[in-house]
Scaffold this motif. Sequence first.
Motif, PDB file in Angstrom:
ATOM      1  N   LYS A 105     -29.023  81.723  64.879  1.00  0.00           N
ATOM      2  CA  LYS A 105     -29.838  82.577  65.744  1.00  0.00           C
ATOM      3  C   LYS A 105     -30.961  81.799  66.433  1.00  0.00           C
ATOM      4  O   LYS A 105     -31.299  82.083  67.587  1.00  0.00           O
ATOM      5  CB  LYS A 105     -30.366  83.661  64.807  1.00  0.00           C
ATOM      6  CG  LYS A 105     -31.358  84.600  65.229  1.00  0.00           C
ATOM      7  CD  LYS A 105     -31.277  85.820  64.296  1.00  0.00           C
ATOM      8  CE  LYS A 105     -32.453  85.857  63.347  1.00  0.00           C
ATOM      9  NZ  LYS A 105     -32.808  87.228  62.933  1.00  0.00           N
ATOM     10  N   GLY A 159     -36.619  74.510  66.283  1.00  0.00           N
ATOM     11  CA  GLY A 159     -37.587  73.849  65.417  1.00  0.00           C
ATOM     12  C   GLY A 159     -38.712  74.800  65.050  1.00  0.00           C
ATOM     13  O   GLY A 159     -38.804  75.922  65.550  1.00  0.00           O
ATOM     14  N   ILE A 160     -39.560  74.352  64.131  1.00  0.00           N
ATOM     15  CA  ILE A 160     -40.647  75.184  63.614  1.00  0.00           C
ATOM     16  C   ILE A 160     -41.923  74.331  63.620  1.00  0.00           C
ATOM     17  O   ILE A 160     -41.910  73.209  63.115  1.00  0.00           O
ATOM     18  CB  ILE A 160     -40.332  75.640  62.168  1.00  0.00           C
ATOM     19  CG1 ILE A 160     -39.026  76.446  62.150  1.00  0.00           C
ATOM     20  CG2 ILE A 160     -41.478  76.458  61.585  1.00  0.00           C
ATOM     21  CD1 ILE A 160     -38.373  76.536  60.789  1.00  0.00           C
ATOM     22  N   VAL A 174     -43.391  87.476  58.662  1.00  0.00           N
ATOM     23  CA  VAL A 174     -43.916  86.396  59.507  1.00  0.00           C
ATOM     24  C   VAL A 174     -42.796  85.899  60.416  1.00  0.00           C
ATOM     25  O   VAL A 174     -41.702  85.551  59.944  1.00  0.00           O
ATOM     26  CB  VAL A 174     -44.469  85.224  58.660  1.00  0.00           C
ATOM     27  CG1 VAL A 174     -44.774  84.017  59.548  1.00  0.00           C
ATOM     28  CG2 VAL A 174     -45.715  85.677  57.911  1.00  0.00           C
ATOM     29  N   GLY A 224     -38.319  89.436  60.136  1.00  0.00           N
ATOM     30  CA  GLY A 224     -39.198  88.516  59.416  1.00  0.00           C
ATOM     31  C   GLY A 224     -39.096  88.647  57.912  1.00  0.00           C
ATOM     32  O   GLY A 224     -39.997  88.234  57.181  1.00  0.00           O
ATOM     33  N   LEU A 225     -37.982  89.190  57.442  1.00  0.00           N
ATOM     34  CA  LEU A 225     -37.822  89.380  55.995  1.00  0.00           C
ATOM     35  C   LEU A 225     -36.856  88.390  55.351  1.00  0.00           C
ATOM     36  O   LEU A 225     -36.918  88.141  54.152  1.00  0.00           O
ATOM     37  CB  LEU A 225     -37.332  90.808  55.704  1.00  0.00           C
ATOM     38  CG  LEU A 225     -38.396  91.890  55.815  1.00  0.00           C
ATOM     39  CD1 LEU A 225     -37.757  93.272  55.666  1.00  0.00           C
ATOM     40  CD2 LEU A 225     -39.467  91.684  54.751  1.00  0.00           C
ATOM     41  N   LEU A 239     -36.333  85.151  55.111  1.00  0.00           N
ATOM     42  CA  LEU A 239     -36.773  83.999  54.315  1.00  0.00           C
ATOM     43  C   LEU A 239     -37.574  84.414  53.080  1.00  0.00           C
ATOM     44  O   LEU A 239     -37.559  83.705  52.078  1.00  0.00           O
ATOM     45  CB  LEU A 239     -37.599  83.030  55.177  1.00  0.00           C
ATOM     46  CG  LEU A 239     -36.806  82.222  56.210  1.00  0.00           C
ATOM     47  CD1 LEU A 239     -37.760  81.345  57.024  1.00  0.00           C
ATOM     48  CD2 LEU A 239     -35.744  81.359  55.536  1.00  0.00           C
ATOM     49  N   PHE A 249     -33.529  73.393  56.129  1.00  0.00           N
ATOM     50  CA  PHE A 249     -33.968  74.158  54.960  1.00  0.00           C
ATOM     51  C   PHE A 249     -33.360  73.517  53.723  1.00  0.00           C
ATOM     52  O   PHE A 249     -32.174  73.164  53.705  1.00  0.00           O
ATOM     53  CB  PHE A 249     -33.570  75.635  55.105  1.00  0.00           C
ATOM     54  CG  PHE A 249     -34.477  76.340  56.072  1.00  0.00           C
ATOM     55  CD1 PHE A 249     -34.302  76.198  57.437  1.00  0.00           C
ATOM     56  CD2 PHE A 249     -35.548  77.092  55.616  1.00  0.00           C
ATOM     57  CE1 PHE A 249     -35.171  76.800  58.340  1.00  0.00           C
ATOM     58  CE2 PHE A 249     -36.418  77.714  56.512  1.00  0.00           C
ATOM     59  CZ  PHE A 249     -36.229  77.555  57.868  1.00  0.00           C
TER      60      PHE A 249
HETATM   61  N1  LIG Z   1     -33.537  77.727  61.505  1.00  0.00           N
HETATM   62  C1  LIG Z   1     -34.673  78.116  62.098  1.00  0.00           C
HETATM   63  N2  LIG Z   1     -35.106  77.512  63.248  1.00  0.00           N
HETATM   64  C2  LIG Z   1     -36.249  77.894  63.843  1.00  0.00           C
HETATM   65  N3  LIG Z   1     -37.061  78.872  63.382  1.00  0.00           N
HETATM   66  C3  LIG Z   1     -36.689  79.508  62.262  1.00  0.00           C
HETATM   67  C4  LIG Z   1     -35.489  79.163  61.555  1.00  0.00           C
HETATM   68  N4  LIG Z   1     -35.394  79.960  60.480  1.00  0.00           N
HETATM   69  C5  LIG Z   1     -36.483  80.751  60.508  1.00  0.00           C
HETATM   70  N5  LIG Z   1     -37.260  80.480  61.579  1.00  0.00           N
HETATM   71  C6  LIG Z   1     -38.536  81.132  61.925  1.00  0.00           C
HETATM   72  O1  LIG Z   1     -39.043  81.770  60.775  1.00  0.00           O
HETATM   73  C7  LIG Z   1     -39.222  83.165  61.008  1.00  0.00           C
HETATM   74  C8  LIG Z   1     -38.928  83.930  59.753  1.00  0.00           C
HETATM   75  O2  LIG Z   1     -37.526  83.883  59.455  1.00  0.00           O
HETATM   76  P1  LIG Z   1     -36.863  85.093  58.692  1.00  0.00           P
HETATM   77  O3  LIG Z   1     -35.443  84.792  58.453  1.00  0.00           O
HETATM   78  O4  LIG Z   1     -37.715  85.422  57.512  1.00  0.00           O
HETATM   79  O5  LIG Z   1     -37.017  86.328  59.698  1.00  0.00           O
HETATM   80  P2  LIG Z   1     -36.205  86.700  61.010  1.00  0.00           P
HETATM   81  O6  LIG Z   1     -35.016  85.800  61.184  1.00  0.00           O
HETATM   82  O7  LIG Z   1     -37.207  86.748  62.112  1.00  0.00           O
HETATM   83  O8  LIG Z   1     -35.755  88.182  60.704  1.00  0.00           O
HETATM   84  P3  LIG Z   1     -34.656  88.683  59.635  1.00  0.00           P
HETATM   85  O9  LIG Z   1     -34.119  87.482  58.908  1.00  0.00           O
HETATM   86  O10 LIG Z   1     -35.432  89.574  58.730  1.00  0.00           O
HETATM   87  O11 LIG Z   1     -33.658  89.388  60.457  1.00  0.00           O
HETATM   88  C9  LIG Z   1     -38.304  83.476  62.175  1.00  0.00           C
HETATM   89  O12 LIG Z   1     -38.763  84.600  62.914  1.00  0.00           O
HETATM   90  C10 LIG Z   1     -38.382  82.204  62.991  1.00  0.00           C
HETATM   91  O13 LIG Z   1     -39.544  82.216  63.782  1.00  0.00           O
END
Ligand SMILES: Nc1ncnc2c1ncn2[C@@H]1O[C@H](COP(=O)(O)OP(=O)(O)OP(=O)(O)O)[C@@H](O)[C@H]1O
Length: 156
Positions: free
Chosen positions: A54, A83-84, A97, A111-112, A114, A140
Motif C-alpha cells: 500500500k 519510506g518513513i 498514528v 492507523g491500527l 502496526l 520492518f
Molecule cells: N511499509 C511502509 N512504508 C511507508 N510507510 C509506512 C509503511 N508501513 C506503515 N507506514 C506508515 O505508518 C503508518 C501506520 O501504519 P499502520 O499499518 O498502523 O496503519 P495504516 O496502514 O495507516 O492503517 P491500517 O493498517 O489500520 O489499515 C501508516 O499510516 C504509514 O504512514
Amino acid sequence: VDLGRLLADTVDQFRLADEGHPITLRLDERVPVLRADPDRLTQVVTNLLGNAIKYSPSGGAIELQTRLEKGVVLLTISDHGSGIPAEQLEKIFDRYVRVESAATHAVQGTGLGLSIVRQIVQRHAGRVWATSVAGNGSTFHVELPLPDPAGAVSVP
Ligand SMILES: Nc1ncnc2c1ncn2[C@@H]1O[C@H](COP(=O)(O)OP(=O)(O)OP(=O)(O)O)[C@@H](O)[C@H]1O
Ligand SMILES: [Mg+2]
C-alpha cells in the motif's frame, strides 16, 4: 509454527491479489519450528505485507527474508515505497498514528495495523522495529524467540 510455510502461504495469497509488486521470499532453512500462534503470526505478516504494498503506490519489489540468529529468528520485510521519516519510526507503532506526506496522503488506513503487529509480537516475547532510508523504502524487522529445546534440563 513452520514459519517458512506460513510465509510462503501468505505470500501466495498476496501474489494472487496483486501483480504490481514482485514479492521474493528468502528462507533460512535452519529456522526451527516455532512455538507460536499461527493465526496471529499470519496477521502480523499480512499487516506488514499489506503496508509494504500500500505504501509503494508506484510498485517496486518487496522482499521477505528469514534468518536464524543466536537464540532468535529474524524476519525482515522490505519495500521500495515512500519510506518513513526517522522521527516517526517509533511512533507509527502507536494506535491511530499515520504519517502525513504527499506520497501517501491518498492511501487509506485507520492507523491500527502496526499497533496490532506490535502487540502480537510482544505477546510472543519478540520485538518489532522499522528502519527506512529516505526515498528508498522501509524495512520492518520482527525478532521472535526460538523454542526451548524439548525436554532440555538446565545443568548449572
Ligand atoms: N511499509 C511502509 N512504508 C511507508 N510507510 C509506512 C509503511 N508501513 C506503515 N507506514 C506508515 O505508518 C503508518 C501506520 O501504519 P499502520 O499499518 O498502523 O496503519 P495504516 O496502514 O495507516 O492503517 P491500517 O493498517 O489500520 O489499515 C501508516 O499510516 C504509514 O504512514
Ligand atoms: Mg496498515
